[in-house]
Design a protein around this motif. Structure first.
Motif, PDB file in Angstrom:
ATOM      1  N   CYS A  32       0.841  -1.196   0.000  1.00 21.85           N
ATOM      2  CA  CYS A  32       0.000   0.000   0.000  1.00 21.85           C
ATOM      3  C   CYS A  32       0.877   1.246   0.000  1.00 21.85           C
ATOM      4  O   CYS A  32       2.063   1.175   0.288  1.00 21.85           O
ATOM      5  N   GLY A  33       0.270   2.356  -0.339  1.00 18.19           N
ATOM      6  CA  GLY A  33       0.989   3.620  -0.374  1.00 18.19           C
ATOM      7  C   GLY A  33       1.353   4.099   1.021  1.00 18.19           C
ATOM      8  O   GLY A  33       0.716   3.726   2.008  1.00 18.19           O
ATOM      9  N   SER A  34       2.379   4.913   1.097  1.00 20.88           N
ATOM     10  CA  SER A  34       2.781   5.460   2.395  1.00 20.88           C
ATOM     11  C   SER A  34       1.897   6.636   2.802  1.00 20.88           C
ATOM     12  O   SER A  34       1.954   7.092   3.927  1.00 20.88           O
ATOM     13  N   SER A  35       1.067   7.111   1.866  1.00 24.87           N
ATOM     14  CA  SER A  35       0.080   8.134   2.206  1.00 24.87           C
ATOM     15  C   SER A  35      -1.298   7.574   1.901  1.00 24.87           C
ATOM     16  O   SER A  35      -1.427   6.548   1.256  1.00 24.87           O
ATOM     17  N   GLN A  36      -2.337   8.270   2.357  1.00 25.23           N
ATOM     18  CA  GLN A  36      -3.691   7.742   2.183  1.00 25.23           C
ATOM     19  C   GLN A  36      -4.332   8.144   0.865  1.00 25.23           C
ATOM     20  O   GLN A  36      -5.421   7.684   0.543  1.00 25.23           O
ATOM     21  N   GLY A  37      -3.664   8.962   0.069  1.00 21.62           N
ATOM     22  CA  GLY A  37      -4.223   9.394  -1.203  1.00 21.62           C
ATOM     23  C   GLY A  37      -5.246  10.498  -1.002  1.00 21.62           C
ATOM     24  O   GLY A  37      -5.544  10.912   0.120  1.00 21.62           O
ATOM     25  N   LYS A  38      -5.813  10.970  -2.098  1.00 23.47           N
ATOM     26  CA  LYS A  38      -6.732  12.109  -2.048  1.00 23.47           C
ATOM     27  C   LYS A  38      -8.180  11.731  -1.808  1.00 23.47           C
ATOM     28  O   LYS A  38      -8.970  12.565  -1.374  1.00 23.47           O
ATOM     29  N   LYS A  39      -8.550  10.488  -2.115  1.00 25.00           N
ATOM     30  CA  LYS A  39      -9.949  10.081  -1.967  1.00 25.00           C
ATOM     31  C   LYS A  39     -10.161   9.312  -0.667  1.00 25.00           C
ATOM     32  O   LYS A  39      -9.369   8.426  -0.321  1.00 25.00           O
ATOM     33  N   SER A  40     -11.222   9.604   0.011  1.00 20.32           N
ATOM     34  CA  SER A  40     -11.529   8.876   1.248  1.00 20.32           C
ATOM     35  C   SER A  40     -11.838   7.409   0.958  1.00 20.32           C
ATOM     36  O   SER A  40     -11.667   6.554   1.833  1.00 20.32           O
ATOM     37  N   SER A  41     -12.240   7.098  -0.276  1.00 24.11           N
ATOM     38  CA  SER A  41     -12.558   5.711  -0.623  1.00 24.11           C
ATOM     39  C   SER A  41     -11.325   4.808  -0.532  1.00 24.11           C
ATOM     40  O   SER A  41     -11.449   3.610  -0.258  1.00 24.11           O
ATOM     41  N   TYR A  42     -10.131   5.353  -0.735  1.00 26.69           N
ATOM     42  CA  TYR A  42      -8.916   4.544  -0.613  1.00 26.69           C
ATOM     43  C   TYR A  42      -8.720   4.100   0.838  1.00 26.69           C
ATOM     44  O   TYR A  42      -8.475   2.933   1.110  1.00 26.69           O
ATOM     45  N   GLN A  43      -8.851   5.041   1.749  1.00 26.71           N
ATOM     46  CA  GLN A  43      -8.711   4.722   3.168  1.00 26.71           C
ATOM     47  C   GLN A  43      -9.842   3.802   3.625  1.00 26.71           C
ATOM     48  O   GLN A  43      -9.605   2.839   4.349  1.00 26.71           O
ATOM     49  N   ASP A  44     -11.052   4.085   3.189  1.00 28.45           N
ATOM     50  CA  ASP A  44     -12.197   3.248   3.561  1.00 28.45           C
ATOM     51  C   ASP A  44     -12.011   1.809   3.109  1.00 28.45           C
ATOM     52  O   ASP A  44     -12.299   0.867   3.850  1.00 28.45           O
ATOM     53  N   SER A  45     -11.504   1.637   1.881  1.00 28.17           N
ATOM     54  CA  SER A  45     -11.284   0.287   1.349  1.00 28.17           C
ATOM     55  C   SER A  45     -10.169  -0.430   2.101  1.00 28.17           C
ATOM     56  O   SER A  45     -10.241  -1.643   2.308  1.00 28.17           O
ATOM     57  N   ALA A  46      -9.132   0.302   2.495  1.00 23.84           N
ATOM     58  CA  ALA A  46      -8.048  -0.300   3.271  1.00 23.84           C
ATOM     59  C   ALA A  46      -8.569  -0.800   4.617  1.00 23.84           C
ATOM     60  O   ALA A  46      -8.245  -1.912   5.049  1.00 23.84           O
ATOM     61  N   ILE A  47      -9.408   0.004   5.252  1.00 19.40           N
ATOM     62  CA  ILE A  47      -9.998  -0.402   6.527  1.00 19.40           C
ATOM     63  C   ILE A  47     -10.909  -1.608   6.329  1.00 19.40           C
ATOM     64  O   ILE A  47     -10.870  -2.572   7.099  1.00 19.40           O
ATOM     65  N   GLU A  48     -11.707  -1.578   5.266  1.00 22.42           N
ATOM     66  CA  GLU A  48     -12.600  -2.703   4.946  1.00 22.42           C
ATOM     67  C   GLU A  48     -11.796  -3.977   4.675  1.00 22.42           C
ATOM     68  O   GLU A  48     -12.171  -5.069   5.118  1.00 22.42           O
ATOM     69  N   LEU A  49     -10.675  -3.859   3.958  1.00 22.41           N
ATOM     70  CA  LEU A  49      -9.823  -5.020   3.700  1.00 22.41           C
ATOM     71  C   LEU A  49      -9.274  -5.568   5.014  1.00 22.41           C
ATOM     72  O   LEU A  49      -9.256  -6.775   5.228  1.00 22.41           O
ATOM     73  N   GLY A  50      -8.829  -4.690   5.885  1.00 19.96           N
ATOM     74  CA  GLY A  50      -8.340  -5.123   7.192  1.00 19.96           C
ATOM     75  C   GLY A  50      -9.382  -5.914   7.955  1.00 19.96           C
ATOM     76  O   GLY A  50      -9.088  -6.950   8.543  1.00 19.96           O
ATOM     77  N   LYS A  51     -10.616  -5.453   7.932  1.00 15.86           N
ATOM     78  CA  LYS A  51     -11.702  -6.164   8.615  1.00 15.86           C
ATOM     79  C   LYS A  51     -11.969  -7.510   7.950  1.00 15.86           C
ATOM     80  O   LYS A  51     -12.274  -8.494   8.625  1.00 15.86           O
ATOM     81  N   GLU A  52     -11.851  -7.559   6.635  1.00 13.17           N
ATOM     82  CA  GLU A  52     -12.075  -8.794   5.887  1.00 13.17           C
ATOM     83  C   GLU A  52     -10.992  -9.828   6.192  1.00 13.17           C
ATOM     84  O   GLU A  52     -11.269 -11.020   6.258  1.00 13.17           O
ATOM     85  N   LEU A  53      -9.764  -9.364   6.403  1.00 19.55           N
ATOM     86  CA  LEU A  53      -8.639 -10.279   6.601  1.00 19.55           C
ATOM     87  C   LEU A  53      -8.398 -10.663   8.051  1.00 19.55           C
ATOM     88  O   LEU A  53      -7.949 -11.771   8.333  1.00 19.55           O
ATOM     89  N   LEU A  54      -8.625  -9.752   8.979  1.00 19.82           N
ATOM     90  CA  LEU A  54      -8.275 -10.030  10.376  1.00 19.82           C
ATOM     91  C   LEU A  54      -9.253 -10.978  11.021  1.00 19.82           C
ATOM     92  O   LEU A  54     -10.459 -10.877  10.840  1.00 19.82           O
ATOM     93  N   THR A  55      -8.690 -11.896  11.812  1.00 19.91           N
ATOM     94  CA  THR A  55      -9.505 -12.922  12.445  1.00 19.91           C
ATOM     95  C   THR A  55      -9.562 -12.764  13.954  1.00 19.91           C
ATOM     96  O   THR A  55     -10.103 -13.611  14.645  1.00 19.91           O
TER      97      THR A  55
END
Length: 175
Positions: free
Chosen positions: A19-42
């Motif tokens: 992943c990028g070292s910054s969150q990018g300009k769109k909130s959807s990038y950060q939201d998707s990263a958080i969603e992926l974390g929830k999908e992967l973490l057990t």
């Protein structure tokens, strides 16, 4: 991972996420990263801290200990790591799935470039199948779980492992 109302066991014990070292300009990038974390973490403790000599050893260690790779939107570093694991799969160094979390079409241009390279004969159609892409974490993880390698191997895994053990090969490219 949830399927309907029941939980099923993932085939992956460890997934390397680029992943990028910054969150990018769109909130959807950060939201998707958080969603992926929830999908992967057990709920289990994940990760470990390991000192390495350099970036090459870092990437080799991450690849060695991962069952799959996911690239979130990012910059040059993300792209470099992504292309390296794709190349390793093409060479037969690993058969692990490589996924792009294509948030808001972030990777559409890259995928078009790769499709053009296939069309022009620089990438084989079977090697194109190395890359799995989806717009949402849930869909991407599902595709990664279903991934079956179908590309031809160029190098044997054992020759790569010997290289990692300190053996080197010299190639004469002057001809």
């Amino acid at each position: 991972m949830e399927v309907g109302s029941e939980m099923r066991q993932s085939r992956f014990k460890s997934i390397c996420v680029f992943c990028g070292s910054s969150q990018g300009k769109k909130s959807s990038y950060q939201d998707s990263a958080i969603e992926l974390g929830k999908e992967l973490l057990t709920g289990e403790t994940v990760g470990e801290l390991k000192a390495v000599a350099d970036m090459h050893q870092r990437k080799a260690e991450m690849a060695r200990h991962s069952d799959a790779f996911i690239a979130l939107p990012g910059g040059y570093g993300t792209l470099e790591e992504l292309l390296e694991v794709i190349t390793w799969a093409q060479l037969g160094i690993h058969d692990k799935p490589v996924g792009l979390l294509n948030v808001d079409g972030y990777y559409n241009s890259l995928l078009s470039f790769i499709d053009k390279a296939v069309e022009e004969g620089f990438i084989s159609p079977s090697a194109r199948q190395i890359i799995v892409s989806a717009p949402t974490p849930k869909e991407l993880v599902k595709k990664l779980e279903e991934y079956v390698p179908c590309h031809e191997r160029v190098a044997s895994k054992s020759s790569w492992e010997m290289g990692q053990l300190g053996y080197s090969q010299t190639y004469d490219i002057s001809r």
